[in-house]
Design a protein around this motif. Structure first.
Motif, PDB file in Angstrom:
ATOM      1  N   ASP A 169       0.841  -1.184   0.000  1.00  0.00           N
ATOM      2  CA  ASP A 169       0.000   0.000   0.000  1.00  0.00           C
ATOM      3  C   ASP A 169       0.888   1.250   0.000  1.00  0.00           C
ATOM      4  O   ASP A 169       1.816   1.352   0.810  1.00  0.00           O
ATOM      5  CB  ASP A 169      -0.902  -0.024   1.240  1.00  0.00           C
ATOM      6  N   PRO A 170       0.651   2.216  -0.903  1.00  0.00           N
ATOM      7  CA  PRO A 170       1.499   3.416  -0.971  1.00  0.00           C
ATOM      8  C   PRO A 170       1.618   4.181   0.350  1.00  0.00           C
ATOM      9  O   PRO A 170       2.703   4.651   0.690  1.00  0.00           O
ATOM     10  CB  PRO A 170       0.823   4.274  -2.044  1.00  0.00           C
ATOM     11  N   ASP A 171       0.534   4.314   1.097  1.00  0.00           N
ATOM     12  CA  ASP A 171       0.613   5.014   2.386  1.00  0.00           C
ATOM     13  C   ASP A 171       1.534   4.284   3.356  1.00  0.00           C
ATOM     14  O   ASP A 171       2.298   4.911   4.094  1.00  0.00           O
ATOM     15  CB  ASP A 171      -0.775   5.178   3.006  1.00  0.00           C
ATOM     16  N   THR A 172       1.476   2.959   3.341  1.00  0.00           N
ATOM     17  CA  THR A 172       2.342   2.154   4.202  1.00  0.00           C
ATOM     18  C   THR A 172       3.806   2.342   3.815  1.00  0.00           C
ATOM     19  O   THR A 172       4.668   2.512   4.678  1.00  0.00           O
ATOM     20  CB  THR A 172       1.961   0.663   4.112  1.00  0.00           C
ATOM     21  N   VAL A 173       4.085   2.343   2.513  1.00  0.00           N
ATOM     22  CA  VAL A 173       5.460   2.525   2.035  1.00  0.00           C
ATOM     23  C   VAL A 173       5.997   3.882   2.478  1.00  0.00           C
ATOM     24  O   VAL A 173       7.115   3.977   2.976  1.00  0.00           O
ATOM     25  CB  VAL A 173       5.533   2.381   0.497  1.00  0.00           C
ATOM     26  N   LEU A 174       5.206   4.915   2.299  1.00  0.00           N
ATOM     27  CA  LEU A 174       5.650   6.262   2.685  1.00  0.00           C
ATOM     28  C   LEU A 174       5.938   6.357   4.174  1.00  0.00           C
ATOM     29  O   LEU A 174       6.928   6.975   4.590  1.00  0.00           O
ATOM     30  CB  LEU A 174       4.606   7.303   2.280  1.00  0.00           C
ATOM     31  N   GLU A 175       5.101   5.752   4.988  1.00  0.00           N
ATOM     32  CA  GLU A 175       5.327   5.767   6.426  1.00  0.00           C
ATOM     33  C   GLU A 175       6.574   4.972   6.802  1.00  0.00           C
ATOM     34  O   GLU A 175       7.336   5.384   7.679  1.00  0.00           O
ATOM     35  CB  GLU A 175       4.106   5.242   7.161  1.00  0.00           C
ATOM     36  N   MET A 176       6.815   3.853   6.109  1.00  0.00           N
ATOM     37  CA  MET A 176       7.968   3.010   6.399  1.00  0.00           C
ATOM     38  C   MET A 176       9.288   3.745   6.165  1.00  0.00           C
ATOM     39  O   MET A 176      10.255   3.548   6.894  1.00  0.00           O
ATOM     40  CB  MET A 176       7.935   1.749   5.530  1.00  0.00           C
ATOM     41  N   VAL A 177       9.339   4.576   5.152  1.00  0.00           N
ATOM     42  CA  VAL A 177      10.595   5.244   4.803  1.00  0.00           C
ATOM     43  C   VAL A 177      10.651   6.698   5.262  1.00  0.00           C
ATOM     44  O   VAL A 177      11.575   7.429   4.931  1.00  0.00           O
ATOM     45  CB  VAL A 177      10.883   5.149   3.287  1.00  0.00           C
ATOM     46  N   GLY A 178       9.658   7.150   6.002  1.00  0.00           N
ATOM     47  CA  GLY A 178       9.683   8.500   6.544  1.00  0.00           C
ATOM     48  C   GLY A 178       9.352   9.583   5.537  1.00  0.00           C
ATOM     49  O   GLY A 178       9.722  10.731   5.708  1.00  0.00           O
ATOM     50  N   LEU A 179       8.666   9.222   4.469  1.00  0.00           N
ATOM     51  CA  LEU A 179       8.285  10.203   3.445  1.00  0.00           C
ATOM     52  C   LEU A 179       6.803  10.510   3.524  1.00  0.00           C
ATOM     53  O   LEU A 179       6.112  10.643   2.520  1.00  0.00           O
ATOM     54  CB  LEU A 179       8.624   9.682   2.044  1.00  0.00           C
ATOM     55  N   SER A 180       6.328  10.647   4.718  1.00  0.00           N
ATOM     56  CA  SER A 180       4.905  10.896   4.883  1.00  0.00           C
ATOM     57  C   SER A 180       4.530  12.286   4.409  1.00  0.00           C
ATOM     58  O   SER A 180       5.339  13.198   4.387  1.00  0.00           O
ATOM     59  CB  SER A 180       4.516  10.728   6.357  1.00  0.00           C
ATOM     60  N   GLU A 181       3.302  12.416   3.982  1.00  0.00           N
ATOM     61  CA  GLU A 181       2.760  13.710   3.596  1.00  0.00           C
ATOM     62  C   GLU A 181       1.665  14.049   4.589  1.00  0.00           C
ATOM     63  O   GLU A 181       1.053  13.178   5.176  1.00  0.00           O
ATOM     64  CB  GLU A 181       2.157  13.647   2.193  1.00  0.00           C
ATOM     65  N   ARG A 182       1.419  15.314   4.746  1.00  0.00           N
ATOM     66  CA  ARG A 182       0.326  15.736   5.610  1.00  0.00           C
ATOM     67  C   ARG A 182      -0.989  15.358   4.944  1.00  0.00           C
ATOM     68  O   ARG A 182      -1.279  15.799   3.839  1.00  0.00           O
ATOM     69  CB  ARG A 182       0.402  17.242   5.827  1.00  0.00           C
ATOM     70  N   LYS A 183      -1.778  14.574   5.623  1.00  0.00           N
ATOM     71  CA  LYS A 183      -3.076  14.169   5.053  1.00  0.00           C
ATOM     72  C   LYS A 183      -4.020  15.368   4.965  1.00  0.00           C
ATOM     73  O   LYS A 183      -4.811  15.472   4.048  1.00  0.00           O
ATOM     74  CB  LYS A 183      -3.715  13.067   5.896  1.00  0.00           C
ATOM     75  N   ASP A 184      -3.907  16.298   5.942  1.00  0.00           N
ATOM     76  CA  ASP A 184      -4.778  17.471   5.943  1.00  0.00           C
ATOM     77  C   ASP A 184      -4.276  18.566   4.998  1.00  0.00           C
ATOM     78  O   ASP A 184      -5.028  19.456   4.622  1.00  0.00           O
ATOM     79  CB  ASP A 184      -4.929  18.027   7.357  1.00  0.00           C
ATOM     80  N   LYS A 185      -2.992  18.506   4.622  1.00  0.00           N
ATOM     81  CA  LYS A 185      -2.393  19.501   3.732  1.00  0.00           C
ATOM     82  C   LYS A 185      -1.465  18.773   2.752  1.00  0.00           C
ATOM     83  O   LYS A 185      -0.242  18.780   2.905  1.00  0.00           O
ATOM     84  CB  LYS A 185      -1.606  20.536   4.539  1.00  0.00           C
ATOM     85  N   PRO A 186      -2.029  18.137   1.726  1.00  0.00           N
ATOM     86  CA  PRO A 186      -1.213  17.307   0.833  1.00  0.00           C
ATOM     87  C   PRO A 186      -0.166  18.069   0.039  1.00  0.00           C
ATOM     88  O   PRO A 186       0.744  17.472  -0.509  1.00  0.00           O
ATOM     89  CB  PRO A 186      -2.243  16.653  -0.088  1.00  0.00           C
ATOM     90  N   TYR A 187      -0.245  19.397  -0.017  1.00  0.00           N
ATOM     91  CA  TYR A 187       0.768  20.198  -0.703  1.00  0.00           C
ATOM     92  C   TYR A 187       2.038  20.325   0.120  1.00  0.00           C
ATOM     93  O   TYR A 187       3.065  20.770  -0.376  1.00  0.00           O
ATOM     94  CB  TYR A 187       0.223  21.595  -1.039  1.00  0.00           C
ATOM     95  N   MET A 188       1.988  19.942   1.379  1.00  0.00           N
ATOM     96  CA  MET A 188       3.181  19.993   2.227  1.00  0.00           C
ATOM     97  C   MET A 188       3.913  18.662   2.119  1.00  0.00           C
ATOM     98  O   MET A 188       3.431  17.638   2.589  1.00  0.00           O
ATOM     99  CB  MET A 188       2.800  20.271   3.681  1.00  0.00           C
ATOM    100  N   CYS A 189       5.060  18.686   1.476  1.00  0.00           N
ATOM    101  CA  CYS A 189       5.849  17.475   1.260  1.00  0.00           C
ATOM    102  C   CYS A 189       7.278  17.686   1.753  1.00  0.00           C
ATOM    103  O   CYS A 189       7.738  18.819   1.877  1.00  0.00           O
ATOM    104  CB  CYS A 189       5.885  17.135  -0.225  1.00  0.00           C
ATOM    105  N   TYR A 190       7.963  16.591   1.984  1.00  0.00           N
ATOM    106  CA  TYR A 190       9.334  16.655   2.444  1.00  0.00           C
ATOM    107  C   TYR A 190       9.999  15.313   2.207  1.00  0.00           C
ATOM    108  O   TYR A 190       9.391  14.267   2.446  1.00  0.00           O
ATOM    109  CB  TYR A 190       9.362  16.993   3.941  1.00  0.00           C
ATOM    110  N   THR A 191      11.229  15.337   1.747  1.00  0.00           N
ATOM    111  CA  THR A 191      12.011  14.126   1.563  1.00  0.00           C
ATOM    112  C   THR A 191      13.336  14.292   2.304  1.00  0.00           C
ATOM    113  O   THR A 191      14.185  15.067   1.867  1.00  0.00           O
ATOM    114  CB  THR A 191      12.284  13.866   0.066  1.00  0.00           C
ATOM    115  N   PRO A 192      13.521  13.614   3.412  1.00  0.00           N
ATOM    116  CA  PRO A 192      14.780  13.753   4.158  1.00  0.00           C
ATOM    117  C   PRO A 192      15.917  12.997   3.481  1.00  0.00           C
ATOM    118  O   PRO A 192      15.683  12.079   2.686  1.00  0.00           O
ATOM    119  CB  PRO A 192      14.445  13.119   5.508  1.00  0.00           C
TER     120      PRO A 192
END
Length: 168
Positions: A25-48
């Motif tokens: 699941d894409p949401d699971t993958v993003l959470e696993m690698v720390g690339l989560s996006e704000r669900k309430d503000k999807p325009y806020m992104c970050y890649t560490p």
């Protein structure tokens, strides 16, 4: 890194999932690698650059690695007195604003110093910086508010921002 630059991290994972045999699941993958996006503000992104787990406490942190050549007085002034340049500080705040599960940010910077007399780089320094979410809450709110204002008043409305540049 994003496969397609103009897509969000989630859209890139969704794209990659289309060519995988048994994708997660894409949401699971993003959470696993720390690339989560704000669900309430999807325009806020970050890649560490990376994520770390603090030994002992198991708290999650953002890891950023910087490499910079000190070529002139302006470069030197940014890093003098062991200061972290504002652009990197704001980058870390963005990470904390997007990744609500992160507790701190750690930066490692490799600085190469130019000897102005010889014209060659004569020494390097490795510096470490760290700040905690708890002590930066007000600044995180400022980042969120400025980003939301920009999104709502420029991106959504298709209005270019005013640019104040002195080319002289």
């Amino acid at each position: 890194y994003n496969l397609v630059q103009n897509l969000t991290a989630k859209e890139n994972v969704e794209l990659a999932a289309q060519v995988c045999k048994d994708p997660l699941d894409p949401d699971t993958v993003l959470e696993m690698v720390g690339l989560s996006e704000r669900k309430d503000k999807p325009y806020m992104c970050y890649t560490p650059d990376g994520t770390i787990i603090e030994k002992g406490t198991k708290r999650k942190g953002i890891w950023e690695c910087k490499s910079h050549q000190i070529r002139n007085r302006e470069d030197y002034e940014e890093w003098v007195n062991n200061k972290l340049p504002k652009r990197y500080y704001c980058q870390g705040l963005q990470g904390l604003a997007v990744g609500n599960d992160f507790d701190f940010v750690v930066y490692y910077a490799i600085l190469n110093f130019l000897n102005f007399e010889t014209g060659s780089y004569d020494h390097s320094e490795i510096r470490a910086y760290r700040f905690e979410r708890e002590s930066r809450k007000d600044d995180i709110v400022i980042i969120e508010n400025v980003e939301t204002d920009f999104y709502e008043n420029h991106i959504v409305k298709h209005i270019p921002p005013d640019i104040d540049i002195d080319l002289n």
